[in-house]
Scaffold this active site. Structure first.
Site, PDB file in Angstrom:
ATOM      1  N   GLY A  18      42.847  31.620  34.925  1.00 29.87           N
ATOM      2  CA  GLY A  18      42.158  30.841  36.430  1.00 29.87           C
ATOM      3  C   GLY A  18      40.283  31.513  36.308  1.00 29.87           C
TER       4      GLY A  18
ATOM      5  N   GLU B 212      39.295  29.225  33.143  1.00 27.11           N
ATOM      6  CA  GLU B 212      39.694  28.179  33.405  1.00 27.11           C
ATOM      7  C   GLU B 212      38.051  27.656  35.158  1.00 27.11           C
ATOM      8  OE1 GLU B 212      43.841  28.539  34.515  1.00 27.11           O
ATOM      9  OE2 GLU B 212      43.962  26.861  33.652  1.00 27.11           O
TER      10      GLU B 212
ATOM     11  N   ALA C 102      43.927  33.328  38.187  1.00 31.43           N
ATOM     12  CA  ALA C 102      44.615  33.068  39.991  1.00 31.43           C
ATOM     13  C   ALA C 102      45.169  34.523  40.359  1.00 31.43           C
ATOM     14  CB  ALA C 102      46.051  31.977  39.714  1.00 31.43           C
TER      15      ALA C 102
ATOM     16  N   GLU D  57      48.490  33.341  31.340  1.00 36.07           N
ATOM     17  CA  GLU D  57      49.917  32.174  31.773  1.00 36.07           C
ATOM     18  C   GLU D  57      50.753  32.151  31.328  1.00 36.07           C
ATOM     19  OE1 GLU D  57      47.068  30.737  31.404  1.00 36.07           O
ATOM     20  OE2 GLU D  57      46.104  30.371  33.027  1.00 36.07           O
TER      21      GLU D  57
HETATM   22  N1  CAA Z   1      46.106  38.507  40.065  1.00 34.05           N
HETATM   23  C1  CAA Z   1      46.048  39.460  41.361  1.00 34.05           C
HETATM   24  N2  CAA Z   1      46.149  41.423  41.046  1.00 34.05           N
HETATM   25  C2  CAA Z   1      45.292  41.191  39.468  1.00 34.05           C
HETATM   26  C3  CAA Z   1      45.597  40.303  38.821  1.00 34.05           C
HETATM   27  C4  CAA Z   1      45.565  38.927  39.126  1.00 34.05           C
HETATM   28  N3  CAA Z   1      45.066  37.751  38.181  1.00 34.05           N
HETATM   29  N4  CAA Z   1      43.908  40.464  38.031  1.00 34.05           N
HETATM   30  C5  CAA Z   1      44.286  41.621  38.175  1.00 34.05           C
HETATM   31  N5  CAA Z   1      44.525  42.183  39.113  1.00 34.05           N
HETATM   32  C6  CAA Z   1      45.215  43.554  39.879  1.00 34.05           C
HETATM   33  C7  CAA Z   1      46.022  44.838  39.479  1.00 34.05           C
HETATM   34  O1  CAA Z   1      47.500  44.126  40.091  1.00 34.05           O
HETATM   35  C8  CAA Z   1      44.966  45.860  39.530  1.00 34.05           C
HETATM   36  O2  CAA Z   1      45.617  45.976  41.173  1.00 34.05           O
HETATM   37  P1  CAA Z   1      46.008  47.219  41.345  1.00 34.05           P
HETATM   38  O3  CAA Z   1      45.327  48.480  41.355  1.00 34.05           O
HETATM   39  O4  CAA Z   1      46.823  47.037  43.486  1.00 34.05           O
HETATM   40  O5  CAA Z   1      48.045  47.202  40.780  1.00 34.05           O
HETATM   41  C9  CAA Z   1      44.159  45.903  39.305  1.00 34.05           C
HETATM   42  O6  CAA Z   1      43.325  44.070  39.411  1.00 34.05           O
HETATM   43  C10 CAA Z   1      43.541  45.897  38.037  1.00 34.05           C
HETATM   44  O7  CAA Z   1      43.649  45.662  37.475  1.00 34.05           O
HETATM   45  P2  CAA Z   1      44.835  46.878  35.962  1.00 34.05           P
HETATM   46  O8  CAA Z   1      45.523  47.751  36.654  1.00 34.05           O
HETATM   47  O9  CAA Z   1      45.760  45.542  35.615  1.00 34.05           O
HETATM   48  O10 CAA Z   1      43.296  46.852  35.001  1.00 34.05           O
HETATM   49  P3  CAA Z   1      43.587  47.106  33.358  1.00 34.05           P
HETATM   50  O11 CAA Z   1      42.150  47.445  33.507  1.00 34.05           O
HETATM   51  O12 CAA Z   1      44.555  47.425  33.651  1.00 34.05           O
HETATM   52  O13 CAA Z   1      43.828  45.628  32.990  1.00 34.05           O
HETATM   53  C11 CAA Z   1      43.469  43.440  32.892  1.00 34.05           C
HETATM   54  C12 CAA Z   1      42.622  44.562  32.901  1.00 34.05           C
HETATM   55  C13 CAA Z   1      44.299  43.151  31.475  1.00 34.05           C
HETATM   56  C14 CAA Z   1      42.650  42.081  33.418  1.00 34.05           C
HETATM   57  C15 CAA Z   1      45.284  43.027  34.241  1.00 34.05           C
HETATM   58  O14 CAA Z   1      44.547  42.790  34.923  1.00 34.05           O
HETATM   59  C16 CAA Z   1      45.586  41.011  33.828  1.00 34.05           C
HETATM   60  O15 CAA Z   1      46.235  41.440  32.849  1.00 34.05           O
HETATM   61  N6  CAA Z   1      45.683  41.103  34.682  1.00 34.05           N
HETATM   62  C17 CAA Z   1      46.024  40.069  35.010  1.00 34.05           C
HETATM   63  C18 CAA Z   1      45.620  38.392  34.007  1.00 34.05           C
HETATM   64  C19 CAA Z   1      46.488  37.085  33.774  1.00 34.05           C
HETATM   65  O16 CAA Z   1      47.473  37.418  33.643  1.00 34.05           O
HETATM   66  N7  CAA Z   1      45.811  36.160  34.623  1.00 34.05           N
HETATM   67  C20 CAA Z   1      46.530  35.094  34.857  1.00 34.05           C
HETATM   68  C21 CAA Z   1      46.823  34.894  36.917  1.00 34.05           C
HETATM   69  S1  CAA Z   1      47.969  33.136  36.272  1.00 34.05           S
HETATM   70  C22 CAA Z   1      46.427  31.865  36.537  1.00 34.05           C
HETATM   71  O17 CAA Z   1      45.125  32.101  36.686  1.00 34.05           O
HETATM   72  C23 CAA Z   1      47.586  31.264  36.971  1.00 34.05           C
HETATM   73  C24 CAA Z   1      46.037  29.814  36.591  1.00 34.05           C
HETATM   74  O18 CAA Z   1      46.188  29.050  36.016  1.00 34.05           O
HETATM   75  C25 CAA Z   1      45.748  28.730  37.599  1.00 34.05           C
END
Ligand code: CAA
Length: 257
Positions: free
Chosen positions: A108, A111, A65, A131
């Site tokens: 998400g 999911e 998400a 999360e």
């Molecule tokens: N939401 C918003 N933006 C996201 C995102 C997310 N879930 N995941 C990645 N992005 C964005 C980053 O912020 C980044 O944007 P900027 O360049 O503007 O900073 C861009 O995508 C590229 O990401 P990274 O620079 O972080 O790429 P990376 O290769 O270094 O890492 C990754 C990749 C490990 C997937 C890392 O991006 C990450 O950990 N993302 C988040 C994963 C996460 O925590 N997901 C759960 C979200 S909460 C949820 O889903 C709730 C639910 O159950 C409903």
């Protein structure tokens, strides 16, 4: 119809939906939800489409998400709008959907893959529910669907630690239907969807409905439900055609009725 966050096309009888927010690793924001529901509805209503494939990019199916959209929200905001409840409708689409997963399927994203009916993964796929590392828990069904898919102990491992698992581990755990080489991913998913689309539509829809019922009811009720659907298919022309074609040693021509 023009989409901002999706690419929507047809490949023969298969509807192909590609998540398209590369700058955010296909993070699922409210626009993605709205557009995905529109795309599903259009394919659901299109008699020429028998199955769908949902995919992302090579780097990410979806990284969860949208954290930037959620970060400023408070309890009253998310409770009042019942944040994430709209995804329940995504899971309710009646035609089969195959998730073709490459790269990250996190939060998400994992999911959303689990809302699909088959998960075909590239060897590069990584699944996880991180999360907990953000101070929350899964909110699009992860605690429920992952537990049903892989069992309590594997689900606890992933959901409590937030670690990722690779495609091989996901397949061993029962989360993934098939793992294929990266270059085979889209062909494998599209071929499976085309096969499903070539079969009798009523039996495909009922098969999906019956398998999903297994997750929601007792064995006795589930068996009764299955049998009633099985019986009802004997009212279709396709049952006569399918069985007659077998006896006559020819391919069936289904009319979806
Ligand atoms: N939401 C918003 N933006 C996201 C995102 C997310 N879930 N995941 C990645 N992005 C964005 C980053 O912020 C980044 O944007 P900027 O360049 O503007 O900073 C861009 O995508 C590229 O990401 P990274 O620079 O972080 O790429 P990376 O290769 O270094 O890492 C990754 C990749 C490990 C997937 C890392 O991006 C990450 O950990 N993302 C988040 C994963 C996460 O925590 N997901 C759960 C979200 S909460 C949820 O889903 C709730 C639910 O159950 C409903």
């Amino acid at each position: 119809m023009a989409y901002e966050t999706l690419i929507v096309e047809t490949r023969g009888a298969v509807g192909l939906i590609t998540l398209n927010r590369p700058q955010a690793l296909n993070a699922l924001n409210s626009t993605v939800l709205k557009e995905l529901l529109q795309a599903y509805e259009a394919f659901q209503d299109d008699d020429a489409v028998g199955a769908m494939v949902l995919t992302g990019s090579e780097r990410a199916f979806a990284a969860g998400a949208d954290i930037k959209e959620m970060q400023p929200l408070g309890y009253v905001d998310v409770y009042s709008r019942d944040l994430m409840s709209g995804w329940d409708d995504v899971a309710k689409v009646r035609k089969p959907v195959i998730a073709a997963v490459s790269g990250f399927a996190l939060g998400g994203g994992c999911e959303l893959a689990m809302m699909c009916d088959l998960i075909i993964a590239s060897e590069t796929a990584k699944f996880g529910q991180p999360e907990i590392t953000l101070g929350v828990i899964p909110g699009m069904g992860g605690t429920q669907r992952l537990t049903r898919a892989v069992g309590r102990y594997k689900a606890m491992d992933l959901i409590l630690t937030g670690r990722m698992m690779d495609a091989a581990e996901a397949e061993r755990a029962g989360l993934v239907s098939r793992v294929v080489a990266p270059e085979r991913l889209m062909d494998e998913a599209l071929e499976a969807a085309a096969k499903i689309a070539s079969l009798s539509r009523p039996s495909v829809l009922m098969a999906k409905e019956a398998v999903n019922r297994a997750l929601e009811t007792t064995l006795d009720e589930g068996l009764r439900f299955e049998r009633r659907l099985f019986h009802s298919l004997f009212s279709t022309e396709d049952q006569k055609e399918g069985m007659t074609a077998f006896i006559e040693k020819r391919k069936p021509t289904f009319k979806n009725r």
